[in-house]
Scaffold this motif. Structure first.
Motif, PDB file in Angstrom:
ATOM      1  N   LEU A  48      -7.377  15.199  10.645  1.00 51.14           N
ATOM      2  CA  LEU A  48      -6.846  14.155  11.520  1.00 51.14           C
ATOM      3  C   LEU A  48      -7.958  13.217  11.984  1.00 51.14           C
ATOM      4  CD1 LEU A  48      -4.439  16.253  13.780  1.00 51.14           C
ATOM      5  CD2 LEU A  48      -3.834  14.765  11.854  1.00 51.14           C
ATOM      6  N   MET A  49      -7.627  11.940  12.045  1.00 44.63           N
ATOM      7  CA  MET A  49      -8.562  10.924  12.530  1.00 44.63           C
ATOM      8  C   MET A  49      -8.143  10.613  13.962  1.00 44.63           C
ATOM      9  SD  MET A  49      -8.499   8.715   9.002  1.00 44.63           S
ATOM     10  CE  MET A  49      -9.911   7.646   9.295  1.00 44.63           C
ATOM     11  N   VAL A  50      -8.820  11.259  14.912  1.00 44.06           N
ATOM     12  CA  VAL A  50      -8.427  11.188  16.314  1.00 44.06           C
ATOM     13  C   VAL A  50      -9.368  10.294  17.114  1.00 44.06           C
ATOM     14  CG1 VAL A  50      -7.348  13.461  16.244  1.00 44.06           C
ATOM     15  CG2 VAL A  50      -9.729  13.262  16.927  1.00 44.06           C
ATOM     16  N   GLY A  51      -8.847   9.820  18.251  1.00 41.74           N
ATOM     17  CA  GLY A  51      -9.641   9.011  19.159  1.00 41.74           C
ATOM     18  C   GLY A  51      -8.839   7.856  19.699  1.00 41.74           C
ATOM     19  N   LYS A  52      -9.455   7.140  20.624  1.00 41.54           N
ATOM     20  CA  LYS A  52      -8.796   6.046  21.320  1.00 41.54           C
ATOM     21  C   LYS A  52      -9.631   4.775  21.168  1.00 41.54           C
ATOM     22  CE  LYS A  52      -6.430   7.068  25.020  1.00 41.54           C
ATOM     23  NZ  LYS A  52      -5.057   6.593  24.952  1.00 41.54           N
ATOM     24  N   LEU A  53      -9.011   3.745  20.618  1.00 38.96           N
ATOM     25  CA  LEU A  53      -9.689   2.455  20.480  1.00 38.96           C
ATOM     26  C   LEU A  53      -9.998   1.910  21.866  1.00 38.96           C
ATOM     27  CD1 LEU A  53     -10.175   1.103  17.584  1.00 38.96           C
ATOM     28  CD2 LEU A  53      -8.482   2.914  17.628  1.00 38.96           C
ATOM     29  N   GLY A  54     -11.199   1.393  22.041  1.00 39.61           N
ATOM     30  CA  GLY A  54     -11.631   0.897  23.336  1.00 39.61           C
ATOM     31  C   GLY A  54     -12.306   1.972  24.171  1.00 39.61           C
ATOM     32  N   ASP A  55     -12.332   3.201  23.672  1.00 38.44           N
ATOM     33  CA  ASP A  55     -12.973   4.315  24.366  1.00 38.44           C
ATOM     34  C   ASP A  55     -13.764   5.136  23.351  1.00 38.44           C
ATOM     35  OD1 ASP A  55     -13.773   6.215  26.214  1.00 38.44           O
ATOM     36  OD2 ASP A  55     -11.845   7.261  26.253  1.00 38.44           O
ATOM     37  N   GLY A  56     -14.779   4.511  22.781  1.00 35.41           N
ATOM     38  CA  GLY A  56     -15.653   5.212  21.855  1.00 35.41           C
ATOM     39  C   GLY A  56     -15.294   5.056  20.391  1.00 35.41           C
ATOM     40  N   VAL A  57     -14.161   4.424  20.071  1.00 34.63           N
ATOM     41  CA  VAL A  57     -13.776   4.197  18.677  1.00 34.63           C
ATOM     42  C   VAL A  57     -13.817   2.702  18.410  1.00 34.63           C
ATOM     43  CG1 VAL A  57     -11.976   4.461  16.935  1.00 34.63           C
ATOM     44  CG2 VAL A  57     -12.310   6.253  18.646  1.00 34.63           C
ATOM     45  N   ASP A  58     -14.551   2.286  17.386  1.00 31.37           N
ATOM     46  CA  ASP A  58     -14.665   0.855  17.086  1.00 31.37           C
ATOM     47  C   ASP A  58     -13.565   0.389  16.135  1.00 31.37           C
ATOM     48  OD1 ASP A  58     -15.466   1.462  14.426  1.00 31.37           O
ATOM     49  OD2 ASP A  58     -17.584   1.420  14.983  1.00 31.37           O
ATOM     50  N   ILE A  59     -13.454  -0.914  15.968  1.00 32.96           N
ATOM     51  CA  ILE A  59     -12.389  -1.519  15.166  1.00 32.96           C
ATOM     52  C   ILE A  59     -12.478  -1.073  13.704  1.00 32.96           C
ATOM     53  CG2 ILE A  59     -11.492  -3.713  14.267  1.00 32.96           C
ATOM     54  CD1 ILE A  59     -12.177  -4.896  17.071  1.00 32.96           C
TER      55      ILE A  59
END
Length: 153
Positions: A48-59
């Motif tokens: 799974l590719m997890v994380g939140k854009l704007g909180d440590g994950v780039d575009i």
């Protein structure tokens, strides 16, 4: 091998087996000449590719997650078409959901990862209508989920 799969191979992409549904729904529904594919979550070869854009994950990372969703969409379409992707007439619509912070506003740039991939892989058949929205969370914390409508012969 279909012409589409030949093109994918040239692009270095191998379609995985169509992912099984994670809950009480079917992965796709065909009605007439349309195939509606349930939301596919961002999952790559490493999980799974997890994380939140704007909180440590780039575009760029988010766009890669969107591309992974598009690959799963094509895997589901292949299954819906009995293994023959050459039945694809066109991609009709994508609805892309991005797991992001409230102040993140670049959802379209993230979903471009799927759109750009589909146009590169499918040519004119890959052009589509689209929505790109931000959400507070997605299943299992994934970055992106995308659903699609395809027209088939």
């Amino acid at each position: 091998m279909s012409m589409i799969e030949t093109k994918l191979t040239e692009m270095g992409v191998t379609l995985p087996d169509a992912p099984a549904p994670a809950a009480n729904y079917v992965p796709f529904v065909q009605t007439g000449n349309q195939v509606w594919v349930s939301g596919q979550i961002s999952q790559g070869p490493d999980g799974l590719m997890v994380g939140k854009l704007g909180d440590g994950v780039d575009i760029d990372t988010g766009a890669a997650a969107a591309k992974a969703c598009a690959i799963s969409l094509l895997a589901q379409l292949k299954k819906a078409c009995g293994g023959d992707l050459d039945r694809l007439v066109r991609v009709v619509k994508l609805v892309g959901m991005v797991n992001c912070t409230p102040d993140f506003t670049d959802q379209p740039k993230v979903i471009n990862g799927a759109s750009d991939f589909l146009v590169a892989a499918l040519g004119a058949k890959g052009h589509h209508a689209r929505s790109a929205v931000g959400v507070a969370g997605l299943p299992m914390g994934v970055m992106v989920e995308i659903e699609a409508v395809f027209e088939i012969a």
